[in-house]
Every structure is written in structure tokens, then in C-alpha cells.
Design an enzyme around this catalytic site. Structure first.
Site, PDB file in Angstrom:
ATOM      1  N   HIS A 197      75.335 -30.960  34.273  1.00 26.26           N
ATOM      2  CA  HIS A 197      75.271 -29.492  34.374  1.00 26.26           C
ATOM      3  C   HIS A 197      76.221 -28.976  35.466  1.00 26.26           C
ATOM      4  O   HIS A 197      75.882 -28.065  36.206  1.00 26.26           O
ATOM      5  CB  HIS A 197      73.830 -29.009  34.617  1.00 26.26           C
ATOM      6  CG  HIS A 197      72.981 -29.095  33.382  1.00 26.26           C
ATOM      7  ND1 HIS A 197      73.001 -28.135  32.398  1.00 26.26           N
ATOM      8  CD2 HIS A 197      72.127 -30.058  32.954  1.00 26.26           C
ATOM      9  CE1 HIS A 197      72.161 -28.488  31.425  1.00 26.26           C
ATOM     10  NE2 HIS A 197      71.630 -29.652  31.734  1.00 26.26           N
ATOM     11  N   ASP A 233      79.796 -29.058  34.455  1.00 27.46           N
ATOM     12  CA  ASP A 233      81.082 -28.777  33.777  1.00 27.46           C
ATOM     13  C   ASP A 233      81.320 -27.283  33.585  1.00 27.46           C
ATOM     14  O   ASP A 233      82.437 -26.802  33.766  1.00 27.46           O
ATOM     15  CB  ASP A 233      81.228 -29.565  32.461  1.00 27.46           C
ATOM     16  CG  ASP A 233      80.156 -29.302  31.423  1.00 27.46           C
ATOM     17  OD1 ASP A 233      79.151 -28.615  31.721  1.00 27.46           O
ATOM     18  OD2 ASP A 233      80.315 -29.801  30.281  1.00 27.46           O
ATOM     19  N   SER A 236      75.710 -36.655  22.632  1.00 24.50           N
ATOM     20  CA  SER A 236      76.835 -35.867  22.109  1.00 24.50           C
ATOM     21  C   SER A 236      77.214 -36.154  20.678  1.00 24.50           C
ATOM     22  O   SER A 236      78.393 -36.339  20.361  1.00 24.50           O
ATOM     23  CB  SER A 236      78.077 -36.092  22.961  1.00 24.50           C
ATOM     24  OG  SER A 236      78.022 -35.282  24.043  1.00 24.50           O
ATOM     25  N   SER A 237      76.215 -36.161  19.804  1.00 26.60           N
ATOM     26  CA  SER A 237      76.561 -36.320  18.389  1.00 26.60           C
ATOM     27  C   SER A 237      77.390 -35.120  17.919  1.00 26.60           C
ATOM     28  O   SER A 237      78.260 -35.266  17.063  1.00 26.60           O
ATOM     29  CB  SER A 237      75.309 -36.488  17.537  1.00 26.60           C
ATOM     30  OG  SER A 237      74.430 -35.407  17.748  1.00 26.60           O
ATOM     31  N   ASP A 253      81.718 -32.972  26.970  1.00 20.70           N
ATOM     32  CA  ASP A 253      81.486 -33.838  25.813  1.00 20.70           C
ATOM     33  C   ASP A 253      82.734 -33.943  24.945  1.00 20.70           C
ATOM     34  O   ASP A 253      83.098 -35.024  24.473  1.00 20.70           O
ATOM     35  CB  ASP A 253      80.320 -33.298  24.971  1.00 20.70           C
ATOM     36  CG  ASP A 253      79.055 -33.146  25.790  1.00 20.70           C
ATOM     37  OD1 ASP A 253      79.013 -33.669  26.922  1.00 20.70           O
ATOM     38  OD2 ASP A 253      78.106 -32.506  25.307  1.00 20.70           O
TER      39      ASP A 253
HETATM   40  C1  GLA Z   1      75.563 -30.758  27.170  1.00 20.18           C
HETATM   41  C2  GLA Z   1      76.823 -29.899  27.132  1.00 20.18           C
HETATM   42  C3  GLA Z   1      77.825 -30.327  28.200  1.00 20.18           C
HETATM   43  C4  GLA Z   1      77.171 -30.463  29.585  1.00 20.18           C
HETATM   44  C5  GLA Z   1      75.865 -31.255  29.498  1.00 20.18           C
HETATM   45  C6  GLA Z   1      75.116 -31.244  30.794  1.00 20.18           C
HETATM   46  O1  GLA Z   1      75.849 -32.061  26.792  1.00 20.18           O
HETATM   47  O2  GLA Z   1      77.436 -29.966  25.868  1.00 20.18           O
HETATM   48  O3  GLA Z   1      78.917 -29.425  28.229  1.00 20.18           O
HETATM   49  O4  GLA Z   1      76.977 -29.195  30.155  1.00 20.18           O
HETATM   50  O5  GLA Z   1      74.999 -30.763  28.480  1.00 20.18           O
HETATM   51  O6  GLA Z   1      75.827 -31.887  31.784  1.00 20.18           O
END
Ligand code: GLA
Length: 393
Positions: A35, A37, A125-126, A171
Site C-alpha cells: 500500500h 505504490d 495479482s491474477s 502489480d
Molecule cells: C493491490 C494493488 C496494488 C497495490 C497492492 C497493495 O495489489 O493492485 O497496486 O496497491 O494492492 O500494496
């Protein structure tokens, strides 16, 4: 059978020929820098050896016809008349098609079969894997140059402006730019990256709690708005620009203007950026002890200050931490459910997995899935037969 072979077989049976192109894009696990980015901060993710593959061939009628084996569903749309429908996986494909065209590129259609092994909604991150695999497919059939940063930005815009999740860039960047054997330190403002090796003798374990939370999107967008409010208070573009000294000096004023919760959110981001840079330095020294403690501290900050953990994630992280061979553990990804990540001594992998699974099941009554993940390369063309088309823009 692995997903790539499954996609190829299904392509053959649907289209009566071998696919001339196969592309893949990986999921990711974030070691630290959570959290941060969307506050232009630092992150330290690695692409994992779980991905989405697309077996495909070009079409010359400007349409996309795609079948996904994982959901057993087919979608079809025209590139010149993209319309929103009611959510679902095909919105990611359309969003990427829309976003690439927004960038000024002319793209062609394709038909293909998708298959993958990134668990959906587990914090691995699918969605970014789906976006980057789709972008790779469009780039391959349209002869577009493949610049990982540009493609990551295009895919992020697909998610924020088409799908409606105000995610950061982490991601998409790691799925686009990951490198085998390495973790990537990403500066989410400049998108400069630095390859960092995993410390020798340590492996990364992904600990899936099996819990999946539906409300992540609204809680996520709310956290992002809170960080933006805190940045406005400090008069800076993003919390990345606030030092710990400045935060501490102005904490009473911040609390009285915006409340304790906003102060906690800001404290998480400011301290997490420091931890992430420290973690990258620890990795370069091969200092697993320091890296592990930073991961533990990150979890506490996400749990108490940013409040994006959950019961299962807290149990999993503490089971891991109490087990022999664990250097450190924390929740990973957006949070609320999904996966934790642990740094584990390579030789203790098996006993670690057995003990953590037992500890987690005792405490929650639920099974878990523990996988050792290796850093994998980012989005790529895996196989191509025939010439590549020229570029049009
Ligand atoms: C999700 C979002 C990312 C990032 C994370 C938390 O994966 O897609 O951009 O903010 O949460 O770090």
C-alpha cells in the site's frame, strides 16, 4: 498437465490447427512495500512461477474471440466498438484493448484460449497477469514495441479507468518487468527499477489462507483517498514526499485537522517506504535476519495502522513466525484475505510447510495451501511460428 499445454490443446480442438503464438504473464508476490505504490513509494515484489498463458492467432476482422479454460467461458468483441458489460474477466481484455488504443496504437484482433494457475482473488495479482498477457497478445499480433514500463502503465489505466479499481502500478510493473531469480525494487514515481537477488539459502513461501474477501475494492479505494487527503495536508503530491521527522513534527496538527485514522494511514506509508528501502539494502548484504524483521514490522503496521489485515492473515503470519526456519512473515497484496508471504531457510522448507499448515488449521479449522515460489520472468512471447508483423501507430 500445465496450463500452457492445456491452452494449446484446447486451441487445437477449437480452431483445428496449432497456435502460431503463445504468450504468458506472471502473477506476483510482494515481499515488502505494501500500500505504498499509489503514494508514489517503493515496493519490492517478485514475479512468481504462476502465470496466465494465451495460445492464439491473429484475425483480420478487428475482433477478439477468447475462451478461458479456468472459468469455462467465451467472450467476443469488436475492437472499434468496445462497450462495458457487467464486469467479469472479459472487462480486463476490453480494458487493455481500449487503453492500448488510447495510447495511439492501432491494434489487430485475435482468437485464442487462456489458461492459468494464479489463484483468483488470493492477492497474487491474477488481474495484472490477465492484463499483461492480453497486452502481450495484442502487441504480438500488431507488431507493437514491447516496453515493459509503457505496457505496465497501459494495463494500469485499463484497471483504473475501464474496470474501476484505483490500483497503483506495482502489480502491472512486476508482471511486465520481472526477471528470473530476482526481486525488483521499484520506485513507483519514476518507475526506475533495481534487481535485487534473494539472499542465498532463503526461499519465499506463499501461504494461502483460503479466505477471499469481497469488499476489497471499496476498502482499497477508501485507503487511497485517505492517503491522498494526508498528502494534501502536507502540501505535497504524494506521501512519498513526507519524511518521518516531518510526520512526527506535524502529527498533533494532522490529528486535529483530519483525525487519528488519517495519521495512522500516513504513518504506515511513511514507515513502510523506509522499511522497503532498508529491506532492499538487507537483501543486497544477504542479511536474512534484518530482512525478516522488516517483514514482521510491515505486517504489524498493515494490521494496526493501515488496518487491511484480517483474522486469517494474522493467524497465518503468527503461525509462520513461530515456526523453526522462518526469518519473517507478513500479509501480502491488498489484504483482508488471500495470502501471506514468509522468508524461510531453504533447508527447513518441508518441516516449515507441515507445521504452519497444522498451526493454521488448529486455529481456524481451515486448510491452507503453502507453496514455495521462485522468481520468474515477466510477460513474454513463449513461442511464435511465422513472421512478426510490422508496427503501426
Ligand atoms: C493491490 C494493488 C496494488 C497495490 C497492492 C497493495 O495489489 O493492485 O497496486 O496497491 O494492492 O500494496
Amino acid at each position: 498437465m500445465d496450463p500452457q499445454e492445456l491452452a494449446v490443446q484446447e486451441f487445437q480442438s477449437r480452431f483445428g490447427a496449432a497456435p502460431p503464438l503463445i504468450v504468458r504473464a506472471p502473477g506476483r508476490v510482494n515481499l515488502i512495500g505494501e500500500h505504498t505504490d499509489y503514494s508514489d513509494g517503493f515496493v519490492l515484489p517478485m514475479a512468481i512461477d504462476r502465470a496466465i498463458w494465451i495460445a492464439l492467432r491473429a484475425r483480420d476482422d478487428g475482433r477478439v474471440v477468447a475462451h478461458t479454460l479456468d472459468l469455462d467461458d467465451t467472450t467476443e468483441f469488436a475492437l472499434e466498438a468496445l462497450k462495458h458489460a457487467d464486469g467479469g474477466w472479459s472487462e480486463y481484455l476490453k480494458g487493455v484493448a481500449w487503453s492500448i488504443q488510447q495510447e495511439g496504437y492501432a491494434i489487430g484482433g485475435w482468437e485464442g484460449v487462456l489458461a492459468g494457475n494464479v489463484p483468483i482473488g488470493a492477492g497474487l495479482s491474477s488481474s495484472a497477469a490477465l492484463e499483461l498477457a492480453t497486452a502481450r497478445a495484442f502487441a504480438a499480433v500488431s507488431g507493437l514495441p514491447w516496453d515493459p514500463r509503457t505496457m505496465a502503465r497501459i494495463c494500469q489505466r485499463a484497471e483504473t479507468d475501464w474496470v474501476g479499481m484505483r490500483c497503483g502500478i506495482m502489480d502491472q510493473m512486476i508482471s511486465a518487468a520481472g526477471e528470473a531469480g530476482h526481486v525488483l525494487l521499484i520506485d513507483c514515481r519514476s518507475l526506475r527499477t533495481k534487481l535485487v537477488p534473494l539472499p542465498p539459502g532463503a526461499v519465499v513461501a506463499v501461504l494461502d489462507t483460503g479466505s477471499r474477501r469481497g469488499l476489497v475494492d471499496s476498502a482499497y479505494n477508501e485507503r487511497r483517498a485517505q492517503c491522498e487527503a494526508a498528502a494534501r495536508f502536507f502540501g505535497v503530491p504524494a506521501l512519498r514526499d513526507v519524511s518521518l521527522a516531518e510526520l512526527e513534527a506535524r502529527a498533533p496538527e494532522l490529528k486535529s485537522h483530519l483525525g487519528e485514522v488519517i495519521h495512522q494511514r500516513a504513518r504506515h506509508v511513511v514507515t513502510e517506504n523506509i522499511r522497503t528501502l532498508d529491506a532492499a539494502a538487507a537483501m543486497e548484504r544477504g542479511d536474512v535476519i534484518a530482512l525478516g524483521s522488516l517483514m514482521d514490522a510491515s505486517h504489524v503496521s498493515l494490521r494496526d495502522d493501515f488496518e487491511v489485515s484480517g483474522k486469517e492473515l494474522n493467524v497465518m503470519a503468527s503461525c509462520a513466525r513461530r515456526t523453526d526456519g522462518c526469518h519473517g512473515a507478513r500479509m501480502t497484496g491488498a489484504g483482508f484475505g488471500g495470502c501471506a508471504v514468509a522468508l524461510v531457510k531453504a533447508e527447513a522448507t518441508e518441516s516449515f510447510s507441515v507445521s504452519v499448515a497444522a498451526c493454521y488449521e488448529d486455529a481456524t479449522g481451515r486448510p491452507s495451501e503453502i507453496t514455495i515460489c521462485r522468481p520468474a520472468p515477466g510477460a513474454e512471447v513463449v513461442a511464435r511460428s511465422g513472421p512478426s508483423p510490422g508496427m503501426t501507430r
